[in-house]
Design a protein around this motif. Sequence first.
Motif, PDB file in Angstrom:
ATOM      1  N   GLN A 132     247.699  52.304 109.480  1.00 19.24           N
ATOM      2  CA  GLN A 132     248.872  51.769 108.782  1.00 19.24           C
ATOM      3  C   GLN A 132     248.709  51.893 107.268  1.00 19.24           C
ATOM      4  O   GLN A 132     249.662  52.197 106.551  1.00 19.24           O
ATOM      5  N   CYS A 133     247.491  51.661 106.772  1.00 17.98           N
ATOM      6  CA  CYS A 133     247.251  51.776 105.327  1.00 17.98           C
ATOM      7  C   CYS A 133     247.332  53.226 104.860  1.00 17.98           C
ATOM      8  O   CYS A 133     247.844  53.511 103.776  1.00 17.98           O
ATOM      9  N   LEU A 134     246.856  54.134 105.677  1.00 19.11           N
ATOM     10  CA  LEU A 134     246.807  55.551 105.278  1.00 19.11           C
ATOM     11  C   LEU A 134     248.168  56.234 105.377  1.00 19.11           C
ATOM     12  O   LEU A 134     248.381  57.277 104.746  1.00 19.11           O
ATOM     13  N   ASP A 135     249.072  55.646 106.142  1.00 18.06           N
ATOM     14  CA  ASP A 135     250.347  56.303 106.434  1.00 18.06           C
ATOM     15  C   ASP A 135     251.081  56.643 105.135  1.00 18.06           C
ATOM     16  O   ASP A 135     251.341  55.770 104.312  1.00 18.06           O
ATOM     17  N   GLY A 136     251.389  57.912 104.970  1.00 16.80           N
ATOM     18  CA  GLY A 136     252.126  58.349 103.787  1.00 16.80           C
ATOM     19  C   GLY A 136     251.255  58.555 102.559  1.00 16.80           C
ATOM     20  O   GLY A 136     251.744  58.953 101.508  1.00 16.80           O
ATOM     21  N   GLN A 137     249.956  58.290 102.649  1.00 18.44           N
ATOM     22  CA  GLN A 137     249.056  58.468 101.497  1.00 18.44           C
ATOM     23  C   GLN A 137     248.443  59.862 101.530  1.00 18.44           C
ATOM     24  O   GLN A 137     248.162  60.387 102.600  1.00 18.44           O
ATOM     25  N   ALA A 138     248.211  60.421 100.342  1.00 22.14           N
ATOM     26  CA  ALA A 138     247.550  61.726 100.267  1.00 22.14           C
ATOM     27  C   ALA A 138     246.057  61.531 100.503  1.00 22.14           C
ATOM     28  O   ALA A 138     245.433  60.667  99.885  1.00 22.14           O
ATOM     29  N   GLN A 139     245.498  62.306 101.432  1.00 14.46           N
ATOM     30  CA  GLN A 139     244.059  62.214 101.768  1.00 14.46           C
ATOM     31  C   GLN A 139     243.186  62.297 100.513  1.00 14.46           C
ATOM     32  O   GLN A 139     242.178  61.625 100.410  1.00 14.46           O
ATOM     33  N   GLY A 140     243.615  63.132  99.563  1.00 10.01           N
ATOM     34  CA  GLY A 140     242.821  63.334  98.347  1.00 10.01           C
ATOM     35  C   GLY A 140     242.662  62.062  97.526  1.00 10.01           C
ATOM     36  O   GLY A 140     241.746  61.949  96.700  1.00 10.01           O
ATOM     37  N   ASN A 141     243.540  61.102  97.725  1.00  8.00           N
ATOM     38  CA  ASN A 141     243.468  59.847  96.966  1.00  8.00           C
ATOM     39  C   ASN A 141     242.524  58.822  97.584  1.00  8.00           C
ATOM     40  O   ASN A 141     242.316  57.756  97.036  1.00  8.00           O
ATOM     41  N   LEU A 142     241.963  59.161  98.733  1.00  8.97           N
ATOM     42  CA  LEU A 142     241.151  58.187  99.464  1.00  8.97           C
ATOM     43  C   LEU A 142     239.705  58.202  98.984  1.00  8.97           C
ATOM     44  O   LEU A 142     239.069  59.253  98.916  1.00  8.97           O
ATOM     45  N   LYS A 143     239.185  57.040  98.658  1.00  6.69           N
ATOM     46  CA  LYS A 143     237.774  56.939  98.283  1.00  6.69           C
ATOM     47  C   LYS A 143     236.933  56.525  99.490  1.00  6.69           C
ATOM     48  O   LYS A 143     235.940  57.159  99.817  1.00  6.69           O
ATOM     49  N   GLU A 144     237.343  55.458 100.158  1.00  9.60           N
ATOM     50  CA  GLU A 144     236.605  55.065 101.362  1.00  9.60           C
ATOM     51  C   GLU A 144     237.429  54.173 102.293  1.00  9.60           C
ATOM     52  O   GLU A 144     238.468  53.642 101.901  1.00  9.60           O
TER      53      GLU A 144
END
Length: 388
Positions: free
Chosen positions: A156-168
């Motif tokens: 749910q948190c990742l939905d719609g977020q760009a993978q590249g913006n993820l730290k952990e």
Amino acid sequence: FTMKKIALLGATGSIGTNTVDVVTAYPELFQIVSLTFHSNSEKGAALIKQLKPRYVGVGSERIKKELGDRFPEVEFGVGEEGLIKAATLEEVDVVLTAVTGSVGLNPTMAAIEAGKDIALANKETLVMAGKWVMEAAKKNNVSILPVDSEHSAIFQCLDGQAQGNLKELVITASGGSFRDLTRVELESVTLEQALNHPNWSMGKKITIDSSTMMNKGLEVIEAHWLFGTDYDKIKVVLHKESIVHSMIVFTDGAYLAQLGPSDMREPIQYALTYPTRLPIKNERAFDLTQIGQLNFEPMDYDRFPMLALAFYVGKKGGAYPTVYNAANEVAANSFIDGKISYLQIEHFVQQAVENYQETTEVTLKEVIEIDKQTRTIVERWIKEEGRL
Ligand code: NDP
Ligand code: MG
């Protein structure tokens, strides 16, 4: 939202029961066309009456015979064949995998190959063979939607977020039944104490796994495969309240968390309705002002060696996680059956991982073989070493 036809594998269990609650709350949206159970024919028969599935998979010829006489309009199948047939019926749209243990693998793979979407509760499948399951899902263009509450939260948190913006990813852990005990105190704990989970009511095996932190270990590996995240980017924190179901952290340091009551119907329903959200019938009271405080503490990897071992086997890759999972299935069930003491669960998992050596890349067929071999070896150790 169009009506979804569901295959429910493991209908008599804890997730199965919660799924039946979700499905029967919206009869215009969901229909269970097939279900399976293993040995609980009393509950199984009640579910057949209530849900009127077309196909039912059971654990033995004896149950097939008994229920076949009572429900002549239903088609029955036995064992793995029954699970596979239930999961691949022509009309099935989505398979909810709520069996416990690695028996979930082959039916899940068959369902993916038949183009069915998967609502995945059975984490052991991904731990055992995540690489092949995810490859097959991609190839057949099917979605794997998490039911496990932590993974649903991250999803749910990742939905719609760009993978590249993820730290952990930050997975929360309740700590299980024995979180406040020292290792010395663990030597004499009983099954009854182990089954008394502070926050969640679940099946026996996962409740034991929660107390050994094996469950969190399996979840780390599950998250690695579901979200394609490196192990170095997966963190675990102790969060006794089980209110924050998990979080993600962005490269700029911002956190996104998903919160809610400890009610498995939420992630189950979301896996079935995604991206639509619907009210939960008879929703549990949830008031943050009543909860008042949320606490987070670092995980103690010496106290919980099975969690440290998960990162080790996960990074090694290949069939190491398969061995870790298979040894635990045998050991946890042997503890449930009173054959070994509590700390022997960890002992046998550790020993199985140390005993295993991989020199060449393994295939799915070999992984299935290694799963079987590990079970045989650990069963032999348990017979030989007995109760310490
Ligand atoms: P339960 O033990 O409550 O239920 C297991 C189900 O699988 C039952 O329907 C059981 O049938 C069936 N089953 C057991 N053994 C076999 C077998 N050898 N072959 C076929 N079917 C079998 O487990 P849970 O519902 O707690 O957990 C199910 C899965 O979901 C696990 O992988 C667990 O890790 C995962 N999960 C569970 C959560 C929870 O809240 N419970 C949360 C997150 C994940 P029968 O009753 O007839 O024995
Ligand atoms: Mg979980």
